[in-house]
Motif scaffolding. Sequence first.
Motif, PDB file in Angstrom:
ATOM      1  N   GLU A 562       0.834  -1.207   0.000  1.00  0.00           N
ATOM      2  CA  GLU A 562       0.000   0.000   0.000  1.00  0.00           C
ATOM      3  C   GLU A 562       0.866   1.254   0.000  1.00  0.00           C
ATOM      4  O   GLU A 562       0.595   2.215  -0.734  1.00  0.00           O
ATOM      5  CB  GLU A 562      -0.904  -0.008   1.225  1.00  0.00           C
ATOM      6  N   TYR A 604      -5.289  -1.141  -5.026  1.00  0.00           N
ATOM      7  CA  TYR A 604      -5.619  -1.000  -3.603  1.00  0.00           C
ATOM      8  C   TYR A 604      -6.699  -2.003  -3.191  1.00  0.00           C
ATOM      9  O   TYR A 604      -6.787  -2.373  -2.016  1.00  0.00           O
ATOM     10  CB  TYR A 604      -6.109   0.412  -3.302  1.00  0.00           C
ATOM     11  N   LYS A 609      -7.890  -1.872   0.825  1.00  0.00           N
ATOM     12  CA  LYS A 609      -8.044  -0.423   0.901  1.00  0.00           C
ATOM     13  C   LYS A 609      -8.831   0.068  -0.328  1.00  0.00           C
ATOM     14  O   LYS A 609      -8.359   0.911  -1.094  1.00  0.00           O
ATOM     15  CB  LYS A 609      -6.680   0.268   0.954  1.00  0.00           C
ATOM     16  N   LYS A 612      -9.156   3.794  -1.437  1.00  0.00           N
ATOM     17  CA  LYS A 612      -8.063   4.477  -2.124  1.00  0.00           C
ATOM     18  C   LYS A 612      -8.164   4.280  -3.633  1.00  0.00           C
ATOM     19  O   LYS A 612      -7.848   5.189  -4.411  1.00  0.00           O
ATOM     20  CB  LYS A 612      -6.719   3.985  -1.589  1.00  0.00           C
TER      21      LYS A 612
END
Length: 746
Positions: A562, A604, A609, A612
Amino acid sequence: MKKYGLAFIIVLSLTIGCSKQERGSLKLTNYVNPFIGTDGPGNTYPGATVPFGMVQLSPDIGIPGWDRISGYFYKDSIITGFSHLHLSGTGAGDLYDILVMPTNSKFSKRIKENNFKPFSSFSHEKESASPGYYSVDLLDYGIKAELTATARTGIHQFTFPKDDKSQIHIDLGYALNWDSPTETYLKVVNKTTIEGYRKSTGWAKDQRVYFVVKVSKAFDSFQLFENDSLVTSSALGKNTKIILNYNTSENEQIVLKNGVSTANIEGAYKSLEIEAPDFNFENYKAKASEDWEQELHKIEILTSDETKKQLFYTMLYQSMLAPTLLSDLNGNYKGANDTIVKAEGFNRYDTFSLWDTYRAAHPLYTIIHPKRVSDMVNSLLAHYKETGLLPVWSMQGNETNMMIGYHAVPVVVDAYFKGIENFDIELAYEACKASAMDNSRQIGEYKKLGYVPVDEYHENWSVSKTLEYAYDDWCIAQFAKALDKTTDFEYFFKRSENWRNVYDSQSTFMRPKLKDGSFVTAFIPKEYTPYFCESNAWQYFWSVPQNIEGLVKEVGKKEQFEMKLDTMFSLKPLPEDKLPIFSTGMIGQYAHGNEPSHHVAYLYNYVEKPWKTQKIVREILETQYKNAPDGHCGNEDCGQMSSWYIFSSLGFYPVNPAQGIYSFGSPLFDSATINLENGKKFIVEALNNNAKNIYIQNIELNGKLINRNYITHNEILEGGKLIFTMGELPNKMSTNTMALSSKIYN
């Protein structure tokens, strides 16, 4: 571009799920702006064509150069004529065949810059374009030129002023950029018919265009030139042209129609006979518009944002400018083995910009053009039968061998797993394997060493080749597994992991390697070097779509991966950094103007995530496309740049193009309906959608909440409704992840 005024009225009546009668009244062509990409690095053309048509009849400025690589550049002010073949956004300076230019006695200036050809000034105020139609006033002559097309004919209509020295020039010696005629032929059949051919070399080495021109008014006389010498009834040479002489009255219209074939004159005659039997220009214009209307209605969007609507339908339009027809109405075409071949039971296509288009354009076609995909796959297999290999970058019945990989493989494999019909599966597998086992283009070294080594003597793109070959090998492995070819599966699956052989754990980048197995010592990831194809180490690091999970583990942990993604989008080039022409659309080191970056924003999703991904995808959608001539941040590349926009604006994208799943991003429109060829509808809705609400709060598929960040191709084909509920803040409670990237087709 006054035509856009109507769009503000039409949008009020657009509803998803309208009846066929209502849908027929909605002119989606009014939202298409063919000038997008004609300025800046887009390299598109504004002229007349039909979806995937053989003819691209468009204005040529007549002056060479990168900006005019498609023949036209929005900032220019002259037109040298209208030629019949063009490439859309490739950066390759080829085609421009069969130049036609009307003139008269009002203007006779010539300039060196366009090789002393006739030309005229023009103004964008007296120019317009819409799908299947282009018009411009040639100001120095007072002549209005209008263009339209069928699949295999180009049709011109010239409105002349009164003049006893009106002329129409047909120039086969005209050449631009990389193109050069090798042999041209013109024959006057009678006072309304001219036939001939133009053979040329350029990026594609052996190009052949046979043609028949018919005019609606008999010419009074003509001058026929063979290498600048006057001849009588026929001309054969590298440089031939004919000038047709007319005495015209005020506002007299003359229609010129030109049928083409890559095989022979007979095919060109048939193009005219079947597709353009008369001289009714308005009917052909209307038919071309209707052809586009039908294709554009395959996706119907609902939005109050006029600009985004115009962008979407222009991108949908540009996604259908290639591949282009190669076979004529007799089924004949110039084959990649330089013989005349007949396509039996399918239309033969070419202009396969596969390094670009395998990523998003071809996956898009499997959703909205599956019947045409069958012909495209058969075309790839025809190329294999003609040459022993699948194409790399083919056009006009030629292999250019431009770019890298054997990316016809993911196109064929994707078609197989998605149930595309009417092609020989065993032949397809044979073709994929043969292309991967060939020893050219350093594949031999790749097979021996497990990577492509550095070759200091020329630009060899060693790291990029290793990564692209490994991805294609994964596709073949999946194909082999499905066909119970266990030995082949194990072999190619092992090859698909060759990306690990160029991964350097010390720098955490893919790093060029010497033949002795050592990494090069001088290595700066953001530098552009011969080791990476039109990219740097930052941009190519992520090119392991077949095994993102494995890539994550090589970096260390999801948190480190990330952080690396965060740096990718934030490490801005410095003023002193030397950026090549293809590094455009920059967001940090991400280059949206070039294809290797196109899937990166979606990664992502693989490290839990997803918000994002949603943020950066929306940023790219909002900043890298404009409803303006310079609206593309990079080469449009035969539909790839536009297909990225289409997928991403709908809310999903194929990170692994041959996997059959689509990773979620951030949908742009309130609603979109995909009208599938199987008669079903797949509807995408975004609730609470606006410029601030870019984050997905929850997702429903057919009334049920889903706890994942992807949708499958099969789910789309089944029809139904996908609902995103949007919000202003990220939903960080969701830990949805993608399916393992080694998994294929639910």
